[in-house]
Design a protein around this motif. Structure first.
Motif, PDB file in Angstrom:
ATOM      1  N   SER A  38       0.805  -1.234   0.000  1.00 34.13           N
ATOM      2  CA  SER A  38       0.000   0.000   0.000  1.00 34.13           C
ATOM      3  C   SER A  38       0.832   1.275   0.000  1.00 34.13           C
ATOM      4  CB  SER A  38      -0.931   0.011   1.228  1.00 34.13           C
ATOM      5  OG  SER A  38      -1.787  -1.103   1.217  1.00 34.13           O
ATOM      6  N   LEU A  39       2.134   1.155  -0.128  1.00 32.54           N
ATOM      7  CA  LEU A  39       3.000   2.329  -0.057  1.00 32.54           C
ATOM      8  C   LEU A  39       3.615   2.615  -1.429  1.00 32.54           C
ATOM      9  CD1 LEU A  39       4.112   4.404   1.942  1.00 32.54           C
ATOM     10  CD2 LEU A  39       6.086   2.908   2.271  1.00 32.54           C
ATOM     11  N   PHE A  40       3.415   3.874  -1.908  1.00 33.20           N
ATOM     12  CA  PHE A  40       3.934   4.239  -3.226  1.00 33.20           C
ATOM     13  C   PHE A  40       4.674   5.583  -3.208  1.00 33.20           C
ATOM     14  CE2 PHE A  40       0.451   1.333  -3.935  1.00 33.20           C
ATOM     15  CZ  PHE A  40       0.963   0.461  -4.886  1.00 33.20           C
ATOM     16  N   ALA A  41       4.981   6.088  -2.013  1.00 35.60           N
ATOM     17  CA  ALA A  41       5.746   7.330  -1.881  1.00 35.60           C
ATOM     18  C   ALA A  41       6.827   7.108  -0.830  1.00 35.60           C
ATOM     19  CB  ALA A  41       4.835   8.489  -1.488  1.00 35.60           C
ATOM     20  N   LEU A  63      20.137   1.869   0.819  1.00 41.62           N
ATOM     21  CA  LEU A  63      19.851   3.269   0.527  1.00 41.62           C
ATOM     22  C   LEU A  63      19.640   3.466  -0.972  1.00 41.62           C
ATOM     23  CD1 LEU A  63      19.593   6.189   1.485  1.00 41.62           C
ATOM     24  CD2 LEU A  63      22.093   6.382   1.353  1.00 41.62           C
ATOM     25  N   ASP A  64      20.476   2.788  -1.772  1.00 42.19           N
ATOM     26  CA  ASP A  64      20.331   2.871  -3.230  1.00 42.19           C
ATOM     27  C   ASP A  64      18.974   2.310  -3.681  1.00 42.19           C
ATOM     28  OD1 ASP A  64      22.865   3.962  -3.456  1.00 42.19           O
ATOM     29  OD2 ASP A  64      23.831   2.010  -3.746  1.00 42.19           O
ATOM     30  N   VAL A  65      18.540   1.221  -3.054  1.00 41.68           N
ATOM     31  CA  VAL A  65      17.252   0.618  -3.399  1.00 41.68           C
ATOM     32  C   VAL A  65      16.104   1.574  -3.056  1.00 41.68           C
ATOM     33  CG1 VAL A  65      15.610  -1.209  -2.778  1.00 41.68           C
ATOM     34  CG2 VAL A  65      18.000  -1.776  -3.251  1.00 41.68           C
ATOM     35  N   LEU A  66      16.196   2.216  -1.906  1.00 47.47           N
ATOM     36  CA  LEU A  66      15.144   3.152  -1.504  1.00 47.47           C
ATOM     37  C   LEU A  66      15.079   4.340  -2.469  1.00 47.47           C
ATOM     38  CD1 LEU A  66      12.939   3.739   0.532  1.00 47.47           C
ATOM     39  CD2 LEU A  66      14.641   4.910   1.962  1.00 47.47           C
ATOM     40  N   ARG A  67      16.227   4.820  -2.905  1.00 46.31           N
ATOM     41  CA  ARG A  67      16.254   5.904  -3.899  1.00 46.31           C
ATOM     42  C   ARG A  67      15.630   5.441  -5.220  1.00 46.31           C
ATOM     43  NH1 ARG A  67      22.487   7.489  -2.530  1.00 46.31           N
ATOM     44  NH2 ARG A  67      22.072   9.059  -0.894  1.00 46.31           N
ATOM     45  N   LEU A  68      15.931   4.187  -5.583  1.00 47.85           N
ATOM     46  CA  LEU A  68      15.359   3.634  -6.810  1.00 47.85           C
ATOM     47  C   LEU A  68      13.834   3.632  -6.737  1.00 47.85           C
ATOM     48  CD1 LEU A  68      15.633   1.999  -9.524  1.00 47.85           C
ATOM     49  CD2 LEU A  68      15.606  -0.062  -8.087  1.00 47.85           C
ATOM     50  N   PHE A  69      13.296   3.212  -5.599  1.00 46.35           N
ATOM     51  CA  PHE A  69      11.846   3.134  -5.456  1.00 46.35           C
ATOM     52  C   PHE A  69      11.213   4.522  -5.353  1.00 46.35           C
ATOM     53  CE2 PHE A  69      12.619  -1.250  -5.038  1.00 46.35           C
ATOM     54  CZ  PHE A  69      11.417  -1.934  -5.143  1.00 46.35           C
ATOM     55  N   ALA A  70      11.969   5.482  -4.881  1.00 46.89           N
ATOM     56  CA  ALA A  70      11.446   6.847  -4.794  1.00 46.89           C
ATOM     57  C   ALA A  70      11.382   7.503  -6.169  1.00 46.89           C
ATOM     58  CB  ALA A  70      12.303   7.681  -3.843  1.00 46.89           C
ATOM     59  N   TYR A  71      12.414   7.297  -6.982  1.00 47.35           N
ATOM     60  CA  TYR A  71      12.519   8.067  -8.226  1.00 47.35           C
ATOM     61  C   TYR A  71      12.693   7.231  -9.498  1.00 47.35           C
ATOM     62  CZ  TYR A  71      13.926  11.313  -4.506  1.00 47.35           C
ATOM     63  OH  TYR A  71      13.983  12.029  -3.354  1.00 47.35           O
ATOM     64  N   GLY A  72      13.035   5.955  -9.366  1.00 47.54           N
ATOM     65  CA  GLY A  72      13.413   5.172 -10.541  1.00 47.54           C
ATOM     66  C   GLY A  72      12.325   4.271 -11.088  1.00 47.54           C
ATOM     67  N   THR A  73      12.713   3.456 -12.066  1.00 46.41           N
ATOM     68  CA  THR A  73      11.795   2.538 -12.747  1.00 46.41           C
ATOM     69  C   THR A  73      12.443   1.164 -12.875  1.00 46.41           C
ATOM     70  OG1 THR A  73      12.645   3.083 -14.949  1.00 46.41           O
ATOM     71  CG2 THR A  73      10.849   4.467 -14.086  1.00 46.41           C
ATOM     72  N   PRO A  88      10.207 -10.849  -5.036  1.00 49.35           N
ATOM     73  CA  PRO A  88       9.036 -10.769  -5.932  1.00 49.35           C
ATOM     74  C   PRO A  88       8.122  -9.590  -5.597  1.00 49.35           C
ATOM     75  CG  PRO A  88       9.440 -13.031  -5.335  1.00 49.35           C
ATOM     76  CD  PRO A  88      10.372 -12.206  -4.493  1.00 49.35           C
ATOM     77  N   ASP A  89       7.934  -9.303  -4.307  1.00 49.95           N
ATOM     78  CA  ASP A  89       7.082  -8.168  -3.919  1.00 49.95           C
ATOM     79  C   ASP A  89       7.703  -6.843  -4.362  1.00 49.95           C
ATOM     80  OD1 ASP A  89       5.194  -9.801  -2.758  1.00 49.95           O
ATOM     81  OD2 ASP A  89       5.993  -9.606  -0.727  1.00 49.95           O
ATOM     82  N   GLN A  90       9.018  -6.739  -4.244  1.00 50.06           N
ATOM     83  CA  GLN A  90       9.696  -5.521  -4.679  1.00 50.06           C
ATOM     84  C   GLN A  90       9.627  -5.364  -6.201  1.00 50.06           C
ATOM     85  OE1 GLN A  90      13.508  -6.358  -2.688  1.00 50.06           O
ATOM     86  NE2 GLN A  90      13.310  -4.385  -1.647  1.00 50.06           N
ATOM     87  N   VAL A  91       9.771  -6.460  -6.916  1.00 47.71           N
ATOM     88  CA  VAL A  91       9.678  -6.414  -8.379  1.00 47.71           C
ATOM     89  C   VAL A  91       8.308  -5.911  -8.804  1.00 47.71           C
ATOM     90  CG1 VAL A  91       9.631  -7.805 -10.487  1.00 47.71           C
ATOM     91  CG2 VAL A  91      11.417  -8.194  -8.772  1.00 47.71           C
ATOM     92  N   ARG A  92       7.272  -6.485  -8.193  1.00 47.99           N
ATOM     93  CA  ARG A  92       5.916  -6.047  -8.521  1.00 47.99           C
ATOM     94  C   ARG A  92       5.738  -4.560  -8.208  1.00 47.99           C
ATOM     95  NH1 ARG A  92       3.472  -9.346  -5.675  1.00 47.99           N
ATOM     96  NH2 ARG A  92       3.155  -8.059  -3.812  1.00 47.99           N
ATOM     97  N   LYS A  93       6.213  -4.125  -7.057  1.00 48.28           N
ATOM     98  CA  LYS A  93       6.076  -2.720  -6.660  1.00 48.28           C
ATOM     99  C   LYS A  93       6.811  -1.799  -7.622  1.00 48.28           C
ATOM    100  CE  LYS A  93       4.398  -1.039  -3.776  1.00 48.28           C
ATOM    101  NZ  LYS A  93       4.830  -0.948  -2.358  1.00 48.28           N
ATOM    102  N   LEU A  94       8.014  -2.165  -8.023  1.00 46.51           N
ATOM    103  CA  LEU A  94       8.787  -1.309  -8.925  1.00 46.51           C
ATOM    104  C   LEU A  94       8.131  -1.219 -10.302  1.00 46.51           C
ATOM    105  CD1 LEU A  94      11.242   0.468  -9.133  1.00 46.51           C
ATOM    106  CD2 LEU A  94      12.612  -1.541  -9.754  1.00 46.51           C
ATOM    107  N   LYS A  95       7.524  -2.306 -10.734  1.00 45.68           N
ATOM    108  CA  LYS A  95       6.821  -2.270 -12.016  1.00 45.68           C
ATOM    109  C   LYS A  95       5.558  -1.408 -11.924  1.00 45.68           C
ATOM    110  CE  LYS A  95       8.534  -6.594 -14.020  1.00 45.68           C
ATOM    111  NZ  LYS A  95       8.187  -7.907 -14.624  1.00 45.68           N
ATOM    112  N   GLN A  96       4.887  -1.461 -10.778  1.00 39.13           N
ATOM    113  CA  GLN A  96       3.734  -0.572 -10.573  1.00 39.13           C
ATOM    114  C   GLN A  96       4.180   0.895 -10.642  1.00 39.13           C
ATOM    115  OE1 GLN A  96       2.704  -2.309  -6.724  1.00 39.13           O
ATOM    116  NE2 GLN A  96       0.681  -2.890  -7.514  1.00 39.13           N
ATOM    117  N   LEU A  97       5.272   1.191  -9.987  1.00 34.89           N
ATOM    118  CA  LEU A  97       5.811   2.555  -9.998  1.00 34.89           C
ATOM    119  C   LEU A  97       6.216   2.975 -11.407  1.00 34.89           C
ATOM    120  CD1 LEU A  97       7.963   2.308  -6.750  1.00 34.89           C
ATOM    121  CD2 LEU A  97       5.884   3.666  -7.032  1.00 34.89           C
TER     122      LEU A  97
END
Length: 244
Positions: A38-41, A63-73, A88-97
């Protein structure tokens, strides 16, 4: 509104946790944050000073992963071999982002572009992802157009602003304020003009009413004079008849 409130509460919870953790516990929190359904920011969590202390340590990749999820794809992740493997959960979340990032600049997303960006091999898999992982999650709304092979975006949740986007955002807001000020000035001028015209109209109506009253008085005088003249003539004729 309820979703936004819960999202804010969730961010506040993670910010408070990040403020008191360090080392491996903080790295574990990053994994939890970037996997949460449920978190996207992430920028508020990223701004916690403790996370900056991970730089240059064995946990700097978190820290690099958190930056990726904040601004990357997802494409950014694939192009950076130094980043750790994702769950797998992180992959799904990053694709949603990644879908949200594409929707920032285009309201019609071709299937071919989406399949390439998301590493999806066929249309069925893509549509399932858009429906089950994006629309049902409430982060986007839109229409799947199988005939045109595209996704028409009607709404998309906003992502964290990248640092380089701040100046553009500030300029956009400044331009909006200037436009609003100009519009407000124009409205005020229109109101003033309307008030002036209203006063002029009232004055004109008063002048017409006065003229009508004058005409009524004139007609009344004429009517009175006509009656007096008629009475005088009638009396004179009667007098002449009597003399005869």
């Amino acid at each position: 509104m309820d979703i936004e409130r819960k999202h804010a509460e969730l961010i506040d919870l993670f910010v408070k946790q990040a403020a008191v953790l360090d080392g491996p516990a903080l790295a574990g929190l990053v994994l939890e944050v970037t996997s949460h359904p449920s978190l996207f920011a992430f920028s508020e969590i990223l701004s916690v000073p403790n996370l900056g202390k991970l730089e240059g340590t064995q946990y700097s990749s978190s820290l690099d992963v958190l930056r990726l999820f904040a601004y990357g794809t997802w494409s950014d992740y694939k192009s950076n071999a130094s980043l750790p493997a994702l769950s797998p959960d992180q992959v799904r979340k990053l694709k949603q982002l990644s879908v949200l990032t594409l929707a920032e600049t285009n309201k019609v997303l071709p299937y071919n572009q989406l399949m390439q960006e998301l590493d999806v091999s066929n249309v069925r898999e893509l549509e399932d992802f858009l429906i089950n992982e994006c629309m049902y999650a409430g982060i986007v709304r839109g229409k799947l157009d199988q005939l045109r092979r595209c996704f028409e975006v009607q709404f998309a949740a906003g992502r964290d602003l990248r640092p380089e986007q701040l100046n553009n955002m500030i300029q956009t807001l400044a331009n909006w304020l200037d436009t609003s000020d100009n519009l407000l000035h124009l409205i005020q001028e229109k109101i003033k003009w309307a008030d002036t015209m209203s006063e002029a109209t009232k004055k004109h109506c008063k002048e017409i009413e006065d003229k009508v009253e004058e005409v009524k008085k004139s007609l009344k005088k004429l009517n009175t004079l006509s009656r007096q003249t008629w009475t005088y003539e009638a009396t004179r004729i009667c007098s002449l008849n009597m003399e005869e």
